[in-house]
Design a protein around this motif. Structure first.
Motif, PDB file in Angstrom:
ATOM      1  N   UNK A 190       0.828  -1.213   0.000  1.00 64.60           N
ATOM      2  CA  UNK A 190       0.000   0.000   0.000  1.00 64.60           C
ATOM      3  C   UNK A 190       0.856   1.254   0.000  1.00 64.60           C
ATOM      4  N   UNK A 191       1.924   1.233   0.749  1.00 67.74           N
ATOM      5  CA  UNK A 191       2.846   2.368   0.797  1.00 67.74           C
ATOM      6  C   UNK A 191       3.425   2.618  -0.596  1.00 67.74           C
ATOM      7  N   UNK A 192       3.873   1.556  -1.251  1.00 70.37           N
ATOM      8  CA  UNK A 192       4.427   1.680  -2.594  1.00 70.37           C
ATOM      9  C   UNK A 192       3.377   2.165  -3.586  1.00 70.37           C
ATOM     10  N   UNK A 193       2.175   1.654  -3.472  1.00 69.04           N
ATOM     11  CA  UNK A 193       1.101   2.069  -4.369  1.00 69.04           C
ATOM     12  C   UNK A 193       0.792   3.556  -4.201  1.00 69.04           C
ATOM     13  N   UNK A 194       0.756   4.032  -2.971  1.00 68.09           N
ATOM     14  CA  UNK A 194       0.526   5.458  -2.729  1.00 68.09           C
ATOM     15  C   UNK A 194       1.657   6.291  -3.325  1.00 68.09           C
ATOM     16  N   UNK A 195       2.894   5.821  -3.184  1.00 62.68           N
ATOM     17  CA  UNK A 195       4.013   6.547  -3.793  1.00 62.68           C
ATOM     18  C   UNK A 195       3.895   6.574  -5.314  1.00 62.68           C
ATOM     19  N   UNK A 196       3.490   5.459  -5.913  1.00 65.14           N
ATOM     20  CA  UNK A 196       3.315   5.426  -7.360  1.00 65.14           C
ATOM     21  C   UNK A 196       2.212   6.375  -7.814  1.00 65.14           C
ATOM     22  N   UNK A 219      -1.518  20.822  -7.988  1.00 61.91           N
ATOM     23  CA  UNK A 219      -1.247  19.382  -8.023  1.00 61.91           C
ATOM     24  C   UNK A 219       0.227  19.104  -7.734  1.00 61.91           C
ATOM     25  N   UNK A 220       1.099  19.904  -8.314  1.00 56.44           N
ATOM     26  CA  UNK A 220       2.537  19.704  -8.080  1.00 56.44           C
ATOM     27  C   UNK A 220       2.937  20.092  -6.660  1.00 56.44           C
ATOM     28  N   UNK A 221       2.264  21.099  -6.108  1.00 60.28           N
ATOM     29  CA  UNK A 221       2.589  21.543  -4.745  1.00 60.28           C
ATOM     30  C   UNK A 221       2.126  20.540  -3.694  1.00 60.28           C
ATOM     31  N   UNK A 222       1.170  19.704  -4.014  1.00 59.43           N
ATOM     32  CA  UNK A 222       0.731  18.685  -3.059  1.00 59.43           C
ATOM     33  C   UNK A 222       1.406  17.346  -3.322  1.00 59.43           C
ATOM     34  N   UNK A 223       1.463  16.920  -4.572  1.00 63.90           N
ATOM     35  CA  UNK A 223       2.038  15.607  -4.888  1.00 63.90           C
ATOM     36  C   UNK A 223       3.559  15.599  -4.741  1.00 63.90           C
ATOM     37  N   UNK A 224       4.213  16.683  -5.080  1.00 55.58           N
ATOM     38  CA  UNK A 224       5.673  16.738  -4.989  1.00 55.58           C
ATOM     39  C   UNK A 224       6.192  16.545  -3.575  1.00 55.58           C
ATOM     40  N   UNK A 225       5.790  17.410  -2.628  1.00 55.19           N
ATOM     41  CA  UNK A 225       6.245  17.220  -1.249  1.00 55.19           C
ATOM     42  C   UNK A 225       5.783  15.896  -0.636  1.00 55.19           C
ATOM     43  N   UNK A 226       4.577  15.440  -0.991  1.00 57.85           N
ATOM     44  CA  UNK A 226       4.098  14.164  -0.454  1.00 57.85           C
ATOM     45  C   UNK A 226       4.983  13.019  -0.918  1.00 57.85           C
ATOM     46  N   UNK A 227       5.361  13.024  -2.197  1.00 57.68           N
ATOM     47  CA  UNK A 227       6.230  11.978  -2.715  1.00 57.68           C
ATOM     48  C   UNK A 227       7.605  12.027  -2.053  1.00 57.68           C
TER      49      UNK A 227
END
Length: 85
Positions: free
Chosen positions: A32-38, A65-73
């Protein structure tokens, strides 16, 4: 944008949100962790290619989208060892 494309995007948002919620509540589950990262990597890839290659999204539109997905990744990548031990 067509109505069909809007519905497809809506459904995609719902199922990716559900995967991320499951990953949050089961942080020690590696698949699940890997899937969320993907999923975060996919969002970054989608918006970067739409901005730079296809030019269908302006920076102003893709910045949230980049401001949320980037730091989260980045956070998930850096903290991977902490959560998956």
């Amino acid at each position: 944008m067509t109505t069909l494309l809007a519905h497809v995007c809506g459904v995609k948002n719902v199922y990716t949100c559900m995967i991320r919620l499951y990953a949050v509540y089961h942080l020690h589950n590696q698949p699940l962790y890997d899937l969320a990262m993907w999923i975060y990597a996919g969002v970054i890839w989608l918006y970067v290619t739409e901005m730079l290659v296809w030019k269908t999204v302006r920076l102003r539109e893709g910045s949230i989208a980049l401001a949320t997905a980037g730091p989260a990744f980045v956070w998930m990548f850096l903290q991977r060892g902490w959560y998956l031990h």
